[in-house]
Each structure stands twice: as C-alpha cells, then as structure tokens.
Design a protein around this motif. Structure first.
Motif, PDB file in Angstrom:
ATOM      1  N   GLU A 140      61.228  34.637   3.803  1.00  0.00           N
ATOM      2  CA  GLU A 140      60.849  35.351   5.015  1.00  0.00           C
ATOM      3  C   GLU A 140      60.428  36.779   4.662  1.00  0.00           C
ATOM      4  OE1 GLU A 140      64.105  35.224   7.753  1.00  0.00           O
ATOM      5  OE2 GLU A 140      63.890  33.082   8.152  1.00  0.00           O
ATOM      6  N   PRO A 141      59.442  37.361   5.348  1.00  0.00           N
ATOM      7  CA  PRO A 141      58.756  36.799   6.527  1.00  0.00           C
ATOM      8  C   PRO A 141      57.502  35.990   6.186  1.00  0.00           C
ATOM      9  CG  PRO A 141      58.065  39.053   6.218  1.00  0.00           C
ATOM     10  CD  PRO A 141      59.052  38.762   5.111  1.00  0.00           C
ATOM     11  N   THR A 142      57.203  35.805   4.881  1.00  0.00           N
ATOM     12  CA  THR A 142      55.981  35.093   4.502  1.00  0.00           C
ATOM     13  C   THR A 142      56.052  33.631   4.887  1.00  0.00           C
ATOM     14  OG1 THR A 142      55.810  36.598   2.608  1.00  0.00           O
ATOM     15  CG2 THR A 142      54.378  34.662   2.611  1.00  0.00           C
ATOM     16  N   LEU A 143      57.158  32.976   4.528  1.00  0.00           N
ATOM     17  CA  LEU A 143      57.405  31.586   4.888  1.00  0.00           C
ATOM     18  C   LEU A 143      58.753  31.517   5.571  1.00  0.00           C
ATOM     19  CD1 LEU A 143      56.339  29.866   1.534  1.00  0.00           C
ATOM     20  CD2 LEU A 143      54.953  30.089   3.616  1.00  0.00           C
ATOM     21  N   ASN A 144      58.836  30.727   6.626  1.00  0.00           N
ATOM     22  CA  ASN A 144      60.063  30.645   7.402  1.00  0.00           C
ATOM     23  C   ASN A 144      60.618  29.231   7.417  1.00  0.00           C
ATOM     24  OD1 ASN A 144      60.107  33.471   8.582  1.00  0.00           O
ATOM     25  ND2 ASN A 144      58.083  32.784   9.223  1.00  0.00           N
ATOM     26  N   ASP A 145      61.894  29.142   7.730  1.00  0.00           N
ATOM     27  CA  ASP A 145      62.561  27.845   7.818  1.00  0.00           C
ATOM     28  C   ASP A 145      61.812  26.919   8.765  1.00  0.00           C
ATOM     29  OD1 ASP A 145      64.746  26.072   7.267  1.00  0.00           O
ATOM     30  OD2 ASP A 145      65.531  26.522   9.257  1.00  0.00           O
ATOM     31  N   ASN A 146      61.568  25.703   8.320  1.00  0.00           N
ATOM     32  CA  ASN A 146      60.893  24.665   9.097  1.00  0.00           C
ATOM     33  C   ASN A 146      59.378  24.797   9.082  1.00  0.00           C
ATOM     34  OD1 ASN A 146      61.451  22.219  10.474  1.00  0.00           O
ATOM     35  ND2 ASN A 146      60.863  23.159  12.425  1.00  0.00           N
ATOM     36  N   ASN A 147      58.834  25.757   8.314  1.00  0.00           N
ATOM     37  CA  ASN A 147      57.387  25.798   8.109  1.00  0.00           C
ATOM     38  C   ASN A 147      56.944  24.574   7.310  1.00  0.00           C
ATOM     39  OD1 ASN A 147      56.510  29.351   7.678  1.00  0.00           O
ATOM     40  ND2 ASN A 147      57.135  28.211   9.482  1.00  0.00           N
ATOM     41  N   ILE A 148      55.694  24.222   7.454  1.00  0.00           N
ATOM     42  CA  ILE A 148      55.059  23.239   6.584  1.00  0.00           C
ATOM     43  C   ILE A 148      54.125  24.012   5.660  1.00  0.00           C
ATOM     44  CG2 ILE A 148      53.435  21.313   6.472  1.00  0.00           C
ATOM     45  CD1 ILE A 148      54.567  20.393   9.165  1.00  0.00           C
ATOM     46  N   ILE A 149      54.228  23.746   4.361  1.00  0.00           N
ATOM     47  CA  ILE A 149      53.355  24.415   3.407  1.00  0.00           C
ATOM     48  C   ILE A 149      52.398  23.411   2.777  1.00  0.00           C
ATOM     49  CG2 ILE A 149      54.875  26.352   2.905  1.00  0.00           C
ATOM     50  CD1 ILE A 149      55.821  24.874   0.404  1.00  0.00           C
ATOM     51  N   PHE A 150      51.232  23.901   2.407  1.00  0.00           N
ATOM     52  CA  PHE A 150      50.194  23.077   1.806  1.00  0.00           C
ATOM     53  C   PHE A 150      50.056  23.470   0.341  1.00  0.00           C
ATOM     54  CE2 PHE A 150      49.482  23.326   6.301  1.00  0.00           C
ATOM     55  CZ  PHE A 150      49.152  22.030   6.660  1.00  0.00           C
ATOM     56  N   LEU A 151      50.296  22.505  -0.551  1.00  0.00           N
ATOM     57  CA  LEU A 151      50.290  22.742  -1.990  1.00  0.00           C
ATOM     58  C   LEU A 151      49.001  22.223  -2.606  1.00  0.00           C
ATOM     59  CD1 LEU A 151      53.863  21.510  -3.009  1.00  0.00           C
ATOM     60  CD2 LEU A 151      53.172  23.820  -2.360  1.00  0.00           C
ATOM     61  N   ASP A 152      48.378  23.065  -3.435  1.00  0.00           N
ATOM     62  CA  ASP A 152      47.246  22.619  -4.238  1.00  0.00           C
ATOM     63  C   ASP A 152      47.801  22.195  -5.595  1.00  0.00           C
ATOM     64  OD1 ASP A 152      44.987  22.269  -5.814  1.00  0.00           O
ATOM     65  OD2 ASP A 152      43.887  23.897  -4.826  1.00  0.00           O
ATOM     66  N   LYS A 153      47.872  20.870  -5.806  1.00  0.00           N
ATOM     67  CA  LYS A 153      48.493  20.338  -7.022  1.00  0.00           C
ATOM     68  C   LYS A 153      47.633  20.573  -8.263  1.00  0.00           C
ATOM     69  CE  LYS A 153      48.584  16.362  -5.140  1.00  0.00           C
ATOM     70  NZ  LYS A 153      48.691  14.896  -4.983  1.00  0.00           N
ATOM     71  N   SER A 154      46.344  20.879  -8.066  1.00  0.00           N
ATOM     72  CA  SER A 154      45.486  21.147  -9.219  1.00  0.00           C
ATOM     73  C   SER A 154      45.796  22.507  -9.841  1.00  0.00           C
ATOM     74  CB  SER A 154      44.007  21.083  -8.811  1.00  0.00           C
ATOM     75  OG  SER A 154      43.654  22.160  -7.955  1.00  0.00           O
ATOM     76  N   LYS A 155      46.474  23.361  -9.085  1.00  0.00           N
ATOM     77  CA  LYS A 155      46.867  24.674  -9.590  1.00  0.00           C
ATOM     78  C   LYS A 155      48.326  24.592 -10.037  1.00  0.00           C
ATOM     79  CE  LYS A 155      43.519  27.001  -6.620  1.00  0.00           C
ATOM     80  NZ  LYS A 155      43.267  27.986  -5.551  1.00  0.00           N
ATOM     81  N   ASN A 156      48.512  23.927 -11.175  1.00  0.00           N
ATOM     82  CA  ASN A 156      49.865  23.614 -11.629  1.00  0.00           C
ATOM     83  C   ASN A 156      50.301  24.452 -12.821  1.00  0.00           C
ATOM     84  OD1 ASN A 156      48.222  22.476 -13.505  1.00  0.00           O
ATOM     85  ND2 ASN A 156      48.941  20.370 -13.223  1.00  0.00           N
TER      86      ASN A 156
END
Length: 218
Positions: A140-156
């Motif tokens: 927090e405050p960037t990401l909060n509990d129960n947010n959904i995040i989108f991951l780019d798996k190519s950036k591993n």
C-alpha cells in the motif's frame, strides 16, 4: 463506477434471469460470488466491492465486466472480434505482506476490454499475461489487499527496476525490486511499516513483472 448496492441489484437481476425461483436475497448473491454470508455482509456494510469474486462470476456467466461495474452498453462489446481474453487464477494469491502461497492450476478466462489491451502490452502480448490476486498491505498505497494484478510473464528477470511477483522458499510475493551496484537485489515494500530486504538472484525466481492492477485505491 456503480456503488455496491447498485452492483448487488444487478447481480440479483442476473440471478433472477437465470431462472432462480422466488425472490433473490443477499445470501443468494453471496453464494453466487462464492462468499460466506458473513463476509458478504461485511463487504456490503463497508461499501467494499469483491472484485476478484465478481470477475470470476462474470467469466463463468460470460458477462461483460464493463456492463456490470460501469453500466456500459454491452451492445458495443458483442462482436467477438473485439474481445480479448487472459488467464485469471482466482485461487492463487500473491502476498504483499508475507504469507502462504496457495498453489492451484485452475484458471478462468477473463475478458479484457479493448481500451485496456494497450496497457497490457497490446493484443500480441496477451498470451504472456496472467491475472492473480493480492493479499496483504505491504505494498500500500500502490497495491491494496484484494487487488487483481496483471503479470507479464515474458519479463521474468529484474534487470530493470519495477514491481515483480516472485517466489522464494517462503512462498509467492509481490514487491518492488531494485538492483544494487554489487549485483544483489533490494526487496522493497511501498508500505514503509515493512522493512526492506536484500536478496541475491539465486534466492528468488521471478514469475513476472506487474504491469497493471485492478481494484480499490486507498
């Protein structure tokens, strides 16, 4: 965005149209969202929208999330050529505070609105995108509990500073990672109540870079 009571009313309309007999109650909505009645009542009283549960419900019912949350006319979304989908893992939670990783390979197909595709790297990159849940408050405050995040798996790899989902021997986490001049990694929580850590590359496995999120902003 519609308020919680309006969203609940729309969910009741959907359940009624599905042929549920009799009057639709809050308990029926809670069951359809796979929430306990107590948790549902708490969220309703606090005006908190259970985004991950609603997204899962929409995926199963093949309902536009834009129509449900934003009252957007679904007629503009009926052309299948304008629809894009990514994998959403409702049972996998990445810890933003420190905790367990619930390993589950089940996923739903999550419809991505056309206007959101570019923020995920364009339609050709959607094959590299997974959506998972956040639990905890350390980002927090960037990401909060129960947010959904989108991951780019190519950036591993973490050659560039950013927010990444990664695993250690302790589970799956999402943190800000900055590379140090000595080659080690600063693991940083945006919530300053949590201390930073220093790890080496061999201590972590990068699952993907967080490139967008969906949920409450505090």
């Amino acid at each position: 965005m519609l308020i919680v009571s309006e969203i609940i009313d729309k969910l009741k309309d959907i359940l009624s149209a599905d042929g549920v007999n009799g009057k639709i109650f809050d308990k029926d909505v809670a069951n359809s969202l796979e929430l306990s009645q107590a948790n549902f009542a708490t969220m309703k009283n606090r005006g908190k929208i259970p985004y991950s549960n609603i997204l899962n419900f929409c995926a199963k019912k093949k309902i536009s999330i834009n129509w449900l949350l934003y009252n957007q006319n679904p007629g503009s979304l009926v052309d299948s050529t304008d629809k894009y989908w990514i994998k959403y893992f409702p049972e996998i939670s990445v810890s933003a505070g420190g905790g367990a990783y619930e390993n589950n390979d089940d996923f739903e197909s999550l419809e991505v609105p056309t206007y959101f595709v570019n923020s995920l790297g364009g339609k050709e990159n959607l094959k590299n995108i997974d959506a998972i849940n956040v639990v905890g408050d350390s980002m927090e405050p960037t990401l909060n509990d129960n947010n959904i995040i989108f991951l780019d798996k190519s950036k591993n790899d973490c050659s560039r500073d950013g927010i990444y989902a990664f695993t250690t021997v302790h589970g799956l986490f999402v943190k800000r990672i900055q590379k140090r001049v000595d080659g080690k990694l600063d693991i940083i929580s945006d919530n300053k109540d949590y201390p930073s850590q220093v790890l080496s590359n061999k201590d972590i496995k990068i699952m993907g870079k967080v490139i967008s999120s969906f949920g409450s902003v505090y």
